[in-house]
Design a protein around this motif. Structure first.
Motif, short mmCIF file in Angstrom:
data_model
loop_
_atom_site.label_atom_id
_atom_site.label_comp_id
_atom_site.label_asym_id
_atom_site.label_seq_id
_atom_site.Cartn_x
_atom_site.Cartn_y
_atom_site.Cartn_z
N HIS A 152 40.44 -18.59 3.63
CA HIS A 152 39.62 -19.80 3.57
C HIS A 152 40.39 -21.05 4.01
N LEU A 153 41.55 -20.85 4.64
CA LEU A 153 42.34 -21.96 5.17
C LEU A 153 42.44 -21.84 6.68
N ASP A 154 42.52 -22.97 7.36
CA ASP A 154 42.78 -22.91 8.80
C ASP A 154 44.21 -22.42 9.02
N GLY A 155 44.47 -21.88 10.19
CA GLY A 155 45.75 -21.23 10.46
C GLY A 155 46.96 -22.12 10.27
N ASP A 156 46.88 -23.36 10.74
CA ASP A 156 48.02 -24.26 10.63
C ASP A 156 48.32 -24.58 9.17
N SER A 157 47.29 -24.87 8.39
CA SER A 157 47.49 -25.18 6.98
C SER A 157 48.06 -23.98 6.23
N LEU A 158 47.59 -22.78 6.57
CA LEU A 158 48.08 -21.57 5.91
C LEU A 158 49.57 -21.37 6.19
N GLU A 159 49.97 -21.51 7.45
CA GLU A 159 51.38 -21.31 7.79
C GLU A 159 52.27 -22.35 7.11
N ARG A 160 51.81 -23.58 7.06
CA ARG A 160 52.59 -24.62 6.39
C ARG A 160 52.66 -24.39 4.88
N LEU A 161 51.56 -23.93 4.30
CA LEU A 161 51.56 -23.62 2.87
C LEU A 161 52.56 -22.50 2.57
N ILE A 162 52.56 -21.48 3.40
CA ILE A 162 53.49 -20.35 3.20
C ILE A 162 54.94 -20.84 3.28
N THR A 163 55.23 -21.70 4.25
CA THR A 163 56.58 -22.25 4.35
C THR A 163 56.98 -22.97 3.07
N GLN A 164 56.04 -23.71 2.51
CA GLN A 164 56.34 -24.52 1.33
C GLN A 164 56.58 -23.67 0.08
N VAL A 165 55.84 -22.58 -0.08
CA VAL A 165 55.93 -21.83 -1.33
C VAL A 165 56.91 -20.67 -1.28
N THR A 166 57.43 -20.33 -0.10
CA THR A 166 58.29 -19.15 0.01
C THR A 166 59.49 -19.17 -0.94
N PRO A 167 60.19 -20.30 -1.13
CA PRO A 167 61.35 -20.26 -2.04
C PRO A 167 60.99 -20.39 -3.51
N ALA A 168 59.71 -20.31 -3.86
CA ALA A 168 59.30 -20.56 -5.24
C ALA A 168 59.79 -19.48 -6.21
N TRP A 169 60.20 -18.32 -5.71
CA TRP A 169 60.68 -17.26 -6.60
C TRP A 169 62.05 -17.59 -7.20
N ILE A 170 62.72 -18.56 -6.63
CA ILE A 170 64.07 -18.93 -7.07
C ILE A 170 63.96 -19.98 -8.18
N SER A 171 64.81 -19.87 -9.17
CA SER A 171 64.85 -20.86 -10.25
C SER A 171 65.33 -22.20 -9.70
N GLY A 172 64.52 -23.23 -9.89
CA GLY A 172 64.93 -24.55 -9.44
C GLY A 172 66.16 -25.05 -10.18
N GLU A 173 66.26 -24.71 -11.45
CA GLU A 173 67.41 -25.14 -12.25
C GLU A 173 68.70 -24.56 -11.71
N VAL A 174 68.67 -23.28 -11.32
CA VAL A 174 69.87 -22.65 -10.76
C VAL A 174 70.17 -23.24 -9.38
N ALA A 175 69.16 -23.36 -8.54
CA ALA A 175 69.37 -23.84 -7.17
C ALA A 175 69.95 -25.25 -7.14
#
Length: 331
Positions: free
Chosen positions: A131-154
């Motif tokens: 339900h997202l246009d292609g450009d928004s989807l790719e940018r969203l994926i870029t933004q959330v990819t590192p979310a599995w890492i603990s921000g406190e550790v990073a």
């Protein structure tokens, strides 16, 4: 919400143009008693999701959440946002009002960036992706990819004092792939691309003079990182004002004395570099750090678990594949 016969022109004439984009409905002016006022307030508030408290978050994190929220709110089917929240493992009683017209994206963005488990994050993106246009989807994926890492550790990659400039800073990360370290940096910097640059070097040199060949590799990466032409002298290297510069080094297959020489020489020439040493599957011991003459190096803790890097790498791969899979290009 406009009450009674109040016109938008009145708002414009009185300096309230900024609120016009959030006009949702018009209601009659029959507000005669306290219960009617309460009903009106509820009618207004139900248009807004309950927003998370971001007051304790640093400015960069608030900016990151806002950017992710912006992409999420471009979703054409709003019910998909509700399903994404469920995919993140949030119980129904904590779901934002599905009819809310504002704030849902920010609610989901914070949940996604709060070290969401990889499987849940993947499922949430899959709910939204069609339900997202292609450009928004790719940018969203870029933004959330590192979310599995603990921000406190990073954030231990960075100087402990806010605004401080790094000086001969070396950080050890028990990982094998430079992409993993790249994601740690992205996480630490909240993908605020205007304030950091990343380079990578290392591997196994094959010539007779391993130390010199490794140094040549590393300084080639530093030249690229700092935008210095290959034939210019190293004395012309300049860091960018207001930016962090990270150099990821894959050194775990090299002899300790070579690692020590390379890190010392890099920091002699560019003391502002933050060097991230990839140490393989296990974090370095105090004895190993002494052999590398890096007694003051920071070891990221807690270290990555046995399968954590593999799962993180797989998550990044799978997230990046979503746009192609939606278009049938992965077959």
């Amino acid at each position: 919400m406009l009450i009674g016969d109040l016109k938008t022109t009145v708002l414009k004439d009185n300096g309230f143009s900024d609120v016009l984009p959030v006009e949702f409905a018009r209601t009659q002016a029959a507000v005669q008693d306290e219960s009617a006022i309460e009903d009106l307030v509820k009618q207004v508030l139900q248009e807004f999701a309950e927003l998370p408290d971001l007051s304790a978050e640093p400015d960069s994190m608030r900016k990151w959440i806002g950017l992710v929220a912006d992409y999420l709110e471009r979703t054409r089917k709003k019910k998909a946002l509700t399903e994404a929240v469920r995919a993140l493992g949030i119980a129904d009683e904590y779901l934002p009002n599905r009819d809310a017209q504002a704030g849902v994206g920010q609610f989901i963005a914070q949940q996604m960036l709060d070290a969401a488990p990889g499987g849940q994050l993947m499922n949430a993106i899959l709910e939204i992706a069609p339900h997202l246009d292609g450009d928004s989807l790719e940018r969203l994926i870029t933004q959330v990819t590192p979310a599995w890492i603990s921000g406190e550790v990073a954030r231990h990659l960075l100087p402990s004092e806010a605004g401080a400039s790094p000086h001969r800073r070396t950080v050890a990360l028990n990982a094998c792939e430079s992409r993993t370290a790249h994601q740690f940096v992205d996480r630490a910097m909240c993908l605020d691309f205007g304030h950091y640059w990343i380079g990578a070097a290392g591997g196994v040199a094959v010539g007779e003079d391993l130390a010199q060949e490794t140094l040549d590799q590393c300084f080639g990466a530093v030249r690229h990182l700092l935008g210095l032409p290959p034939d210019w002298p190293l004395e012309k290297l300049m860091v960018r004002p207001g930016c962090f510069h990270f150099l990821i080094l894959t050194m775990h297959r090299l002899r300790p004395e070579i690692v020590a020489e390379v890190v010392a020489e890099l920091h002699r020439v560019v003391p502002q570099l933050i060097i991230i040493l990839l140490t393989g599957d296990t974090p370095p011991t105090a004895e190993a750090l002494r052999e590398w003459r890096l007694d003051e190096a920071i070891v990221l803790s807690p270290p990555l678990g046995p399968d954590e890097e593999t799962l993180g790498y797989q998550l990044a791969h799978d997230l990046r594949s979503i746009p192609d899979r939606l278009n049938g290009c992965w077959r």
